[in-house]
Each structure stands twice: as structure tokens, then as C-alpha cells.
Design a protein around this motif. Structure first.
Motif, mmCIF file in Angstrom:
data_model
loop_
_atom_site.group_PDB
_atom_site.id
_atom_site.type_symbol
_atom_site.label_atom_id
_atom_site.label_comp_id
_atom_site.label_asym_id
_atom_site.label_seq_id
_atom_site.Cartn_x
_atom_site.Cartn_y
_atom_site.Cartn_z
ATOM 1 N N LEU A 3 0.758 -1.276 -0.064
ATOM 2 C CA LEU A 3 0.062 -0.068 0.000
ATOM 3 C C LEU A 3 1.046 1.053 0.090
ATOM 4 O O LEU A 3 0.790 2.057 1.019
ATOM 5 N N VAL A 27 -2.877 -6.877 1.100
ATOM 6 C CA VAL A 27 -1.779 -7.240 1.898
ATOM 7 C C VAL A 27 -0.648 -6.316 2.114
ATOM 8 O O VAL A 27 -0.550 -5.575 1.260
ATOM 9 N N LYS A 33 -2.236 0.824 8.767
ATOM 10 C CA LYS A 33 -2.752 1.338 7.292
ATOM 11 C C LYS A 33 -3.806 0.281 6.783
ATOM 12 O O LYS A 33 -4.777 0.751 6.178
ATOM 13 N N ASN A 72 10.237 -3.993 -6.697
ATOM 14 C CA ASN A 72 10.475 -4.684 -8.070
ATOM 15 C C ASN A 72 11.121 -6.180 -7.668
ATOM 16 O O ASN A 72 10.822 -7.224 -8.293
ATOM 17 N N GLU A 92 3.010 -5.124 -11.236
ATOM 18 C CA GLU A 92 3.323 -3.710 -11.627
ATOM 19 C C GLU A 92 4.678 -4.117 -12.481
ATOM 20 O O GLU A 92 5.494 -4.866 -12.357
ATOM 21 N N ARG A 161 14.293 2.751 -4.613
ATOM 22 C CA ARG A 161 14.646 2.682 -5.928
ATOM 23 C C ARG A 161 16.123 3.102 -6.198
ATOM 24 O O ARG A 161 16.566 2.729 -7.128
HETATM 25 P P1 NDP Z 1 6.168 2.561 -2.703
HETATM 26 O O1 NDP Z 1 7.538 2.621 -2.144
HETATM 27 O O2 NDP Z 1 5.423 3.999 -2.686
HETATM 28 O O3 NDP Z 1 5.250 1.576 -2.264
HETATM 29 C C1 NDP Z 1 5.981 -0.004 -2.148
HETATM 30 C C2 NDP Z 1 5.162 -0.430 -1.062
HETATM 31 O O4 NDP Z 1 5.563 -1.949 -0.982
HETATM 32 C C3 NDP Z 1 5.393 -0.081 0.450
HETATM 33 O O5 NDP Z 1 4.550 0.881 0.693
HETATM 34 C C4 NDP Z 1 5.084 -1.257 1.265
HETATM 35 O O6 NDP Z 1 3.708 -1.428 1.574
HETATM 36 C C5 NDP Z 1 5.522 -2.433 0.233
HETATM 37 N N1 NDP Z 1 6.901 -3.009 0.789
HETATM 38 C C6 NDP Z 1 7.056 -4.094 1.267
HETATM 39 N N2 NDP Z 1 8.331 -4.602 1.690
HETATM 40 C C7 NDP Z 1 9.068 -3.158 1.431
HETATM 41 C C8 NDP Z 1 10.336 -2.756 1.504
HETATM 42 N N3 NDP Z 1 11.270 -3.855 1.788
HETATM 43 N N4 NDP Z 1 10.551 -1.551 1.212
HETATM 44 C C9 NDP Z 1 9.753 -0.737 0.831
HETATM 45 N N5 NDP Z 1 8.410 -0.918 0.495
HETATM 46 C C10 NDP Z 1 8.105 -2.421 0.579
HETATM 47 O O7 NDP Z 1 6.543 2.196 -4.440
HETATM 48 P P2 NDP Z 1 5.655 2.447 -5.532
HETATM 49 O O8 NDP Z 1 4.166 2.459 -5.205
HETATM 50 O O9 NDP Z 1 5.924 3.864 -6.177
HETATM 51 O O10 NDP Z 1 6.141 1.592 -6.503
HETATM 52 C C11 NDP Z 1 5.633 -0.113 -6.425
HETATM 53 C C12 NDP Z 1 5.778 -0.770 -7.558
HETATM 54 O O11 NDP Z 1 4.612 -0.151 -8.686
HETATM 55 C C13 NDP Z 1 7.232 -0.670 -8.357
HETATM 56 O O12 NDP Z 1 7.504 -1.937 -9.023
HETATM 57 C C14 NDP Z 1 6.917 0.538 -9.352
HETATM 58 O O13 NDP Z 1 7.667 0.275 -10.447
HETATM 59 C C15 NDP Z 1 5.421 0.356 -9.731
HETATM 60 N N6 NDP Z 1 4.952 1.652 -10.221
HETATM 61 C C16 NDP Z 1 4.291 1.459 -11.493
HETATM 62 C C17 NDP Z 1 3.635 2.747 -11.837
HETATM 63 C C18 NDP Z 1 2.846 2.616 -13.350
HETATM 64 O O14 NDP Z 1 2.333 3.808 -13.741
HETATM 65 N N7 NDP Z 1 2.457 1.632 -13.615
HETATM 66 C C19 NDP Z 1 3.864 4.068 -11.510
HETATM 67 C C20 NDP Z 1 4.450 4.113 -9.813
HETATM 68 C C21 NDP Z 1 5.140 2.666 -9.363
HETATM 69 P P3 NDP Z 1 3.107 -1.719 2.949
HETATM 70 O O15 NDP Z 1 3.534 -0.882 3.826
HETATM 71 O O16 NDP Z 1 1.764 -1.823 2.564
HETATM 72 O O17 NDP Z 1 3.522 -2.963 3.202
#
Ligand code: NDP
Length: 325
Positions: A3, A27, A33, A72, A92, A161
Motif C-alpha cells: 500500500l 496485503v 494502514k 521490483n 506492476e 529505488r
Molecule cells: P512505494 O515505495 O510507494 O510502495 C511500495 C510498498 O511496498 C510499500 O508502501 C510497502 O507497502 C511495500 N513494501 C514491502 N516491503 C517493502 C520494502 N522492503 N521496502 C519498501 N516497500 C516495501 O513504491 P511505489 O508504489 O511507487 O512502486 C511500487 C511498484 O509499482 C514498483 O514496482 C513500481 O515500478 C510500480 N509503479 C508503477 C507505476 C505505473 O505507472 N504503472 C507508477 C509507480 C510505481 P506496505 O507498507 O503496505 O507493506
């Protein structure tokens, strides 16, 4: 699943614009959250999972599809675990961090009899699509050249990233796939060779991942593409040269409105929820038992190009052949 920014700012609102989808669970590693999402979207708190107990989702009939929106390098594990749980998957971009991983992802979903698709939302944007549909029709004819750029200045130096272990790579993985997508989508063929160059202006910030990559693709029919991706500056455009005339988009790869010109006629800058169209189309594919236009195979084809880009840079070779699917 996951999320973060994209799930919160784009996918959650998009659900409200779909005709065939409903958010029935999440999930997350953050229980507070997840509870807020359950309150806001009106699903049962029992439909909240974390990354450890996720596999028990197999017993939950409320959930048909898992949408993976994680860093990723976590994609493959959760594609495989979703498939094992009998759930269809949208993952994604980039689908995985190597072509070898993409092959494993496709194999796992096929073995489980579930569908796999990638969040390639632009395929569903009518203005982006217009330049592809012009190919092979009068007056355009075939595509001779594509220029595709996707770049933005990376802010926060502490985010995943910039960590290779979580991101797989830098700008090339994150936004370079928009360029591979555009080149392949508009030419309508699979590239056979790539030549790539890397430039790094900030070796501290980009110690683990690439900052700027330029790459050129050669297609079997004679078309070429020139692509630029970067975390150092802003660029977001496409130019398509046909045998007769041309089309161009700017911005080309964002959430819309995608704006541009085709054969000197402006494309009407209408705003669509690309994500709602993408998710509804996946439901159609599941119901009709047909493969999505943005299936896992599209993820693999892009991963093959990305692998070849990195090989070309590592070998300092002018031209690297791209492995075929
Ligand atoms: P964020 O960092 O904002 O969110 C990633 C989420 O993954 C976190 O909030 C967390 O959710 C969960 N998570 C679980 N383990 C980890 C970890 N070790 N470190 C960080 N986060 C973790 O990333 P984005 O939402 O920007 O990107 C997520 C994916 O979406 C990427 O693969 C990106 O390439 C893709 N994307 C695609 C776009 C499109 O236009 N199609 C645009 C932007 C991103 P929680 O707290 O709920 O566990």
C-alpha cells in the motif's frame, strides 16, 4: 499488495471507476494502514493479510486477483505465491528484474492455471493507442523510427529505488521500460539488437543503480528506435515516423491526459483512468479465457531488452543481440 504511493494515489481511486472490479482485501506489512483501507473501502478486516500469512489467501473466495505493487525484486516471489494460492495476478512493471525471473513467473502461473498480466496501463489509453493504430493504414504505412524518452529527477536519496537489492536496477528498470514498451508497441515487432550507453553524473547518489541510459534498438523490418531514460532530468515524449507523416506525444507516458499530434491533427487531450480500463480488461480476459494484451509475455519481452541493454553496457559492445522469447 503493497500500500505505497502507486496503490494509494492511482489504483485505489481507479477501483471506483471500474465496472467489473472491487477491492475486497489488502496485503500489507503495516496493520494500521491496512485497517484504514478496510474502513475506507468497506471490506472485512478478515481480508487483511501480511507478507507472512499471505498464503492462506488460497482459502478466501472473496479474492480472485492479486495486484502486486511492491518493490521490483519482490515481484517474482509474490507472483509465484499468488499462483500457488490459485489467484490470478496483475504485477506492476517491471514484472521481474531479469528475463530468467520472467520465465519463472510465466511458468508458475501457467502451471497453476491462473492468468498473469503486467500493469502496462498505457495500452488502454486511447491517445497513446492512436499512434499504434495508425501503423499499417493509409496514409501512414509502416513505422520507420521511434524516439521514446522517459526520465525524471530522483528526489529522496533514501528510497528503495536507489537500492539495487530492492530495485534490481535504476532508471532503466523503473522508467526505461516505458521506452522499451513504446518502441515495441509502435513498431509492432520484437527488436533483434541493442546498443546502449550509460552516463553517471552523481556516482554517490547512484552508487548502486544506473542514473542515465541511452539505447538504440534495431528491428527485423528495418525500423530503429532511440530511447533515453534517466533519474537525472525530466523528459517524457514519443515521436513516431511512418513511411508517410508522423505522430508525436508529450507527455507520452504519464497518467494522462496524454497529449499530441497525429498527421498534423491534435489528439483531443481527454483524461481516462488508464488503470480502471486496464483492470476491467483483465477481468474480461479472465472471464473469456483469453490472454491479456499485457500478459506476462509482454513483461518477458521487455525484460529481454533490459537484460541486453545492461549486457551492451557491461561489454562496451556497440551491438548486442537480443535473445528471443
Ligand atoms: P512505494 O515505495 O510507494 O510502495 C511500495 C510498498 O511496498 C510499500 O508502501 C510497502 O507497502 C511495500 N513494501 C514491502 N516491503 C517493502 C520494502 N522492503 N521496502 C519498501 N516497500 C516495501 O513504491 P511505489 O508504489 O511507487 O512502486 C511500487 C511498484 O509499482 C514498483 O514496482 C513500481 O515500478 C510500480 N509503479 C508503477 C507505476 C505505473 O505507472 N504503472 C507508477 C509507480 C510505481 P506496505 O507498507 O503496505 O507493506
Amino acid at each position: 499488495m503493497g500500500l505505497g504511493n502507486y496503490a494509494t494515489r492511482q489504483l485505489a481511486p481507479a477501483f471506483k471507476e471500474t465496472h467489473h472490479c472491487k477491492l475486497t482485501g489488502v496485503v500489507s506489512g503495516d496493520p494500521a494502514k491496512a485497517k484504514r483501507w478496510s474502513d475506507e473501502h468497506g471490506f472485512a478486516p478478515e481480508n487483511i493479510y501480511d507478507y507472512e500469512n499471505f498464503d492462506s489467501i488460497a482459502k478466501n473466495p472473496d479474492i480472485d486477483v492479486v495486484y502486486i505493487v511492491l518493490p521490483n525484486s519482490m515481484h517474482l516471489e509474490f507472483i509465484e505465491r499468488s499462483a500457488a494460492a490459485g489467484k490470478h495476478v496483475i504485477c506492476e512493471k517491471p514484472m521481474t528484474v531479469t528475463a530468467e525471473e520472467s520465465r519463472r513467473a510465466i511458468k508458475a502461473c501457467r502451471a497453476a492455471g491462473v492468468q498473469l498480466s503486467v500493469g502496462y496501463r498505457l495500452h488502454f489509453d486511447p491517445n497513446y493507442r492512436a499512434l499504434m493504430l495508425a501503423r499499417g493504414t493509409a496514409p501512414s504505412g509502416q513505422v520507420r523510427y521511434v524516439q521514446a524518452d522517459m526520465a525524471f529527477p530522483m528526489g529522496n536519496p533514501n528510497q528503495w529505488r536507489l537500492r539495487k537489492a530492492l530495485a534490481g536496477g535504476g532508471a532503466m528498470y523503473d522508467v526505461g521500460v516505458y521506452c522499451t514498451q513504446s518502441a515495441r508497441f509502435f513498431v509492432g515487432e520484437e527488436p533483434i539488437a541493442v546498443t546502449a550507453q550509460e552516463i553517471k553524473t552523481d556516482p554517490v547518489k547512484f552508487a548502486e543503480v544506473d542514473e542515465t541510459i541511452m539505447f538504440q534498438l534495431e528491428f527485423p523490418g528495418g525500423a530503429t528506435a532511440n530511447c533515453t531514460t534517466s533519474y537525472g532530468f525530466r523528459s517524457n515524449s514519443v515521436h513516431v515516423d511512418y513511411q508517410k507523416g508522423w505522430g508525436s506525444l508529450q507527455p507520452a507516458h504519464n497518467y494522462g491526459p496524454i497529449q499530441g499530434v497525429l498527421h498534423n491533427q491534435p489528439l483531443e487531450p481527454r483524461k481516462f483512468s488508464q488503470q480502471a480500463l486496464q483492470m476491467d480488461d483483465f477481468v474480461r480476459c479472465i472471464r473469456e479465457g483469453v490472454e491479456s494484451e499485457v500478459s506476462g509475455l509482454e513483461g518477458l519481452k521487455d525484460a529481454l531488452v533490459v537484460d541486453a541493454v545492461y549486457q551492451s553496457i557491461a561489454n562496451g559492445s556497440r551491438r548486442t543481440l537480443i535473445e528471443s522469447v
